[in-house]
Design an enzyme around this catalytic site. Structure first.
Site, PDB file in Angstrom:
ATOM      1  N   GLU A  86     -25.831 -25.724 -24.330  1.00 29.32           N
ATOM      2  CA  GLU A  86     -26.124 -25.852 -22.826  1.00 29.32           C
ATOM      3  C   GLU A  86     -27.011 -27.220 -22.703  1.00 29.32           C
ATOM      4  OE1 GLU A  86     -27.756 -22.496 -21.009  1.00 29.32           O
ATOM      5  OE2 GLU A  86     -28.467 -23.758 -19.289  1.00 29.32           O
ATOM      6  N   LYS A 268     -33.386 -15.219 -19.346  1.00 27.11           N
ATOM      7  CA  LYS A 268     -32.296 -15.895 -19.883  1.00 27.11           C
ATOM      8  C   LYS A 268     -32.735 -17.220 -20.339  1.00 27.11           C
ATOM      9  CE  LYS A 268     -28.339 -18.355 -19.846  1.00 27.11           C
ATOM     10  NZ  LYS A 268     -28.331 -19.914 -19.850  1.00 27.11           N
ATOM     11  N   ASP A 284     -29.777 -13.828 -36.589  1.00 23.84           N
ATOM     12  CA  ASP A 284     -29.037 -12.940 -35.765  1.00 23.84           C
ATOM     13  C   ASP A 284     -29.420 -13.031 -34.363  1.00 23.84           C
ATOM     14  OD1 ASP A 284     -27.634 -10.801 -34.318  1.00 23.84           O
ATOM     15  OD2 ASP A 284     -27.757  -9.584 -36.147  1.00 23.84           O
ATOM     16  N   HIS A 382     -30.697 -31.217 -14.188  1.00 28.55           N
ATOM     17  CA  HIS A 382     -29.347 -30.707 -15.037  1.00 28.55           C
ATOM     18  C   HIS A 382     -28.320 -31.870 -14.743  1.00 28.55           C
ATOM     19  CE1 HIS A 382     -29.281 -26.710 -16.894  1.00 28.55           C
ATOM     20  NE2 HIS A 382     -29.968 -26.522 -16.105  1.00 28.55           N
TER      21      HIS A 382
HETATM   22  P1  NAD Z   1     -30.397  -8.885 -46.824  1.00 25.48           P
HETATM   23  O1  NAD Z   1     -30.082  -7.414 -47.220  1.00 25.48           O
HETATM   24  O2  NAD Z   1     -29.130  -9.763 -46.963  1.00 25.48           O
HETATM   25  O3  NAD Z   1     -31.794  -9.275 -47.555  1.00 25.48           O
HETATM   26  C1  NAD Z   1     -32.695  -8.688 -47.423  1.00 25.48           C
HETATM   27  C2  NAD Z   1     -33.103  -8.238 -49.034  1.00 25.48           C
HETATM   28  O4  NAD Z   1     -33.490  -9.436 -49.589  1.00 25.48           O
HETATM   29  C3  NAD Z   1     -34.566  -7.080 -48.969  1.00 25.48           C
HETATM   30  O5  NAD Z   1     -33.952  -6.110 -49.032  1.00 25.48           O
HETATM   31  C4  NAD Z   1     -34.825  -7.658 -50.112  1.00 25.48           C
HETATM   32  O6  NAD Z   1     -34.431  -6.719 -51.534  1.00 25.48           O
HETATM   33  C5  NAD Z   1     -34.451  -9.346 -50.670  1.00 25.48           C
HETATM   34  N1  NAD Z   1     -35.389 -10.176 -50.768  1.00 25.48           N
HETATM   35  C6  NAD Z   1     -35.518 -11.127 -51.445  1.00 25.48           C
HETATM   36  N2  NAD Z   1     -36.608 -11.967 -51.218  1.00 25.48           N
HETATM   37  C7  NAD Z   1     -37.260 -11.278 -50.049  1.00 25.48           C
HETATM   38  C8  NAD Z   1     -38.432 -11.790 -49.271  1.00 25.48           C
HETATM   39  N3  NAD Z   1     -39.073 -12.904 -49.385  1.00 25.48           N
HETATM   40  N4  NAD Z   1     -38.793 -10.808 -48.138  1.00 25.48           N
HETATM   41  C9  NAD Z   1     -37.955  -9.630 -47.992  1.00 25.48           C
HETATM   42  N5  NAD Z   1     -36.903  -9.440 -48.876  1.00 25.48           N
HETATM   43  C10 NAD Z   1     -36.388 -10.223 -49.912  1.00 25.48           C
HETATM   44  O7  NAD Z   1     -30.682  -8.932 -45.197  1.00 25.48           O
HETATM   45  P2  NAD Z   1     -31.608  -8.004 -44.270  1.00 25.48           P
HETATM   46  O8  NAD Z   1     -32.568  -9.027 -43.676  1.00 25.48           O
HETATM   47  O9  NAD Z   1     -31.866  -6.730 -44.644  1.00 25.48           O
HETATM   48  O10 NAD Z   1     -30.355  -7.876 -43.024  1.00 25.48           O
HETATM   49  C11 NAD Z   1     -30.149  -9.013 -42.072  1.00 25.48           C
HETATM   50  C12 NAD Z   1     -28.676  -9.042 -41.667  1.00 25.48           C
HETATM   51  O11 NAD Z   1     -28.266  -7.612 -41.330  1.00 25.48           O
HETATM   52  C13 NAD Z   1     -28.224  -9.783 -40.616  1.00 25.48           C
HETATM   53  O12 NAD Z   1     -26.979 -10.637 -41.205  1.00 25.48           O
HETATM   54  C14 NAD Z   1     -27.842  -9.053 -39.520  1.00 25.48           C
HETATM   55  O13 NAD Z   1     -26.960  -9.848 -38.773  1.00 25.48           O
HETATM   56  C15 NAD Z   1     -27.352  -7.776 -40.234  1.00 25.48           C
HETATM   57  N6  NAD Z   1     -27.297  -6.733 -39.393  1.00 25.48           N
HETATM   58  C16 NAD Z   1     -27.884  -6.631 -38.231  1.00 25.48           C
HETATM   59  C17 NAD Z   1     -27.718  -5.194 -37.407  1.00 25.48           C
HETATM   60  C18 NAD Z   1     -28.467  -5.076 -36.195  1.00 25.48           C
HETATM   61  O14 NAD Z   1     -29.269  -5.845 -36.212  1.00 25.48           O
HETATM   62  N7  NAD Z   1     -28.299  -4.132 -35.468  1.00 25.48           N
HETATM   63  C19 NAD Z   1     -27.335  -4.221 -38.229  1.00 25.48           C
HETATM   64  C20 NAD Z   1     -26.572  -4.493 -39.353  1.00 25.48           C
HETATM   65  C21 NAD Z   1     -26.704  -5.425 -40.134  1.00 25.48           C
END
Ligand code: NAD
Length: 429
Positions: A86, A268, A284, A382
């Site tokens: 945008e 928005k 995300d 715009h």
């Molecule tokens: P992830 O599981 O890939 O990474 C998190 C893991 O990384 C932690 O559990 C930990 O074990 C490790 N880690 C390593 N270094 C770390 C640090 N410095 N701090 C914290 N953890 C560290 O990802 P996530 O963050 O648990 O999940 C994010 C993903 O989930 C996104 O892709 C999102 O789109 C997706 N998701 C979103 C939803 C929702 O928003 N409703 C639902 C399901 C999945």
């Protein structure tokens, strides 16, 4: 064969290579070779990586990446990468940043890096007593949750608390357990979902009910990012002087605070800035957007995420507060090379810093939008870029784009038919 019905039941599509999928889709949609070739150009994202990030990949979708200047956040100058299609979004942040740069820029904070996972239990005979049974087992719950993620635990994160709500629904009473988890530098969806799933059988055992859902809440209200700035009257100037701009912005905020129709557009605009940084850093966008809008409706009526007041010296004070579940690790953040570069540009070495900068961007975006709306109107700013888009749609190329766009703006009519006429005149000349 124009009359053959097209069939979307394509067996084994997910097992094909991206090239095979492109060929299949081209056959279905009647794409020519040039369109298929463009799909095959995955730009700065490796085709193999794209194919692993999501399902049924046929290409990538490139969005312009801009960098906002003039931003100072907590005393530190920062360049902010923004991915958006945008026009005027990046310029809005630069303008707002410039107008409060001399008075200190943005001051920010984060309430914490806590996420909430929900476990839904139904058919519990004694929900109020069951609630207490779960609360009494806090230590056991902590052990199960922390046992799921030793990496997170090692980084100082992990289980923090448990809360249980008795919820009356159309389907009867439900017992909703909230796990409060510090996910540090991760957004944390996968991390907390794993914990909720692991704990679910124990919740069934303790409550005598049946567990259905086990998933995070995107209303991440234990992860609130806040930003504040003061815009001095002499810096915001404009038509009728600083007072008129200030009063116009305050009135625009009051309108949004009172009216969901206006608040939807107001917020928005905030998300124009917020989502652009969230996307640029591989986070995300839907999670952050869902959290922001749910938070905007937390008091029962959808309202503004920002507030504006007049300081005792008569200047304009703006603030924002919204959930900001973003990470430096997890999802695409670590995998997408451009997201990694964007994190280096913004210089965020913690999820907290990133969340705080994004809150400042949301406020900056909102300030500029309200200022434009309360003074010259949004279309003037715009129009220049919009006119270029219209010129391109009319077929202008190279230097023609700027010339056609300028003529459209001068004539005060930015329309495709006018652009086509201007282009013909130009080419005929
Ligand atoms: P992830 O599981 O890939 O990474 C998190 C893991 O990384 C932690 O559990 C930990 O074990 C490790 N880690 C390593 N270094 C770390 C640090 N410095 N701090 C914290 N953890 C560290 O990802 P996530 O963050 O648990 O999940 C994010 C993903 O989930 C996104 O892709 C999102 O789109 C997706 N998701 C979103 C939803 C929702 O928003 N409703 C639902 C399901 C999945």
């Amino acid at each position: 064969m124009p009359n053959t019905p097209r069939n979307s039941r394509i067996s084994g599509f997910h097992r094909m290579s991206p090239q095979e999928r492109r060929d299949t889709v081209a056959g279905f949609a009647g794409l020519d070779a040039a369109a298929v070739e463009r799909l095959a150009d995955t730009g700065n994202l490796d085709a193999g990586l794209a194919d692993r990030l999501i399902e049924n990949v046929v290409g990538t979708m490139n969005i312009p990446l801009g960098v906002a200047t003039n931003m100072k956040v907590d005393g530190e100058d920062v360049l902010i990468p923004m991915a958006t299609e945008e026009s005027s979004v990046v310029a809005a942040v630069c303008n707002a940043g410039r107008q409060c740069y001399e008075t200190g820029g943005f001051t920010t904070s984060l309430s914490g890096t806590l996420m909430i996972a929900q476990i839904q239990a139904v058919g519990v005979a004694d929900p109020h007593a069951a609630r207490l049974r779960i609360l009494d087992r806090r230590d056991a719950i902590k052990e199960v949750c922390d046992g799921c993620d030793p990496i997170l635990l090692g980084l100082g994160g992990g289980f923090r608390d448990v809360e249980v709500r008795v919820l009356e629904t159309a389907g009867g009473t439900m017992l909703i357990t909230h796990l409060i988890v510090d996910t540090r530098d991760a957004m944390g969806a996968n991390a907390v979902n794993t914990m909720a799933e692991k704990l679910a059988p124990r919740v069934e055992e303790w409550t005598g009910g049946r567990v259905y859902l086990r998933i995070l809440s995107n209303l991440a209200d234990r992860r609130l990012a806040r930003a504040h700035a003061v815009w001095h009257l002499d810096a915001i100037g404009g038509q009728g002087g600083g007072e008129a701009v200030r009063d116009g912005i305050v009135s625009a905020y009051q309108f949004a605070a009172a009216d969901p129709y206006r608040a939807a557009t107001h917020n928005k605009g905030i998300m124009n800035g917020v989502s652009a940084v969230v996307l640029a850093t591989g986070n995300d966008t839907r999670a952050v957007e869902a959290g922001a809008h749910a938070y905007a409706a937390r008091n029962g009526s959808y309202s503004s995420l920002t507030r504006y007041e007049v300081t005792k010296d008569g200047h304009l004070s703006g603030s924002i507060e919204l959930p900001m579940a973003v990470g430096l690790i997890g999802g695409a953040t670590k995998l997408h090379p451009t997201a990694q570069t964007c994190l280096r540009i913004v210089g965020a070495t913690s999820a907290e810093r990133l969340a705080r900068v994004i809150a400042a961007v949301g406020l900056a975006q909102n300030f500029s939008a309200l200022k434009a709306l309360a003074t010259t109107g949004i279309q003037k700013g715009h129009m220049a870029l919009h006119a270029q888009n219209i010129a391109m749609m009319a077929g202008a190329v190279g230097e023609e784009i700027e010339r056609v766009a300028r003529t459209l703006v001068e004539r005060g009519t930015v329309r495709i038919d006018v652009a086509q006429a201007v282009l013909s005149e130009l080419r005929g000349a």
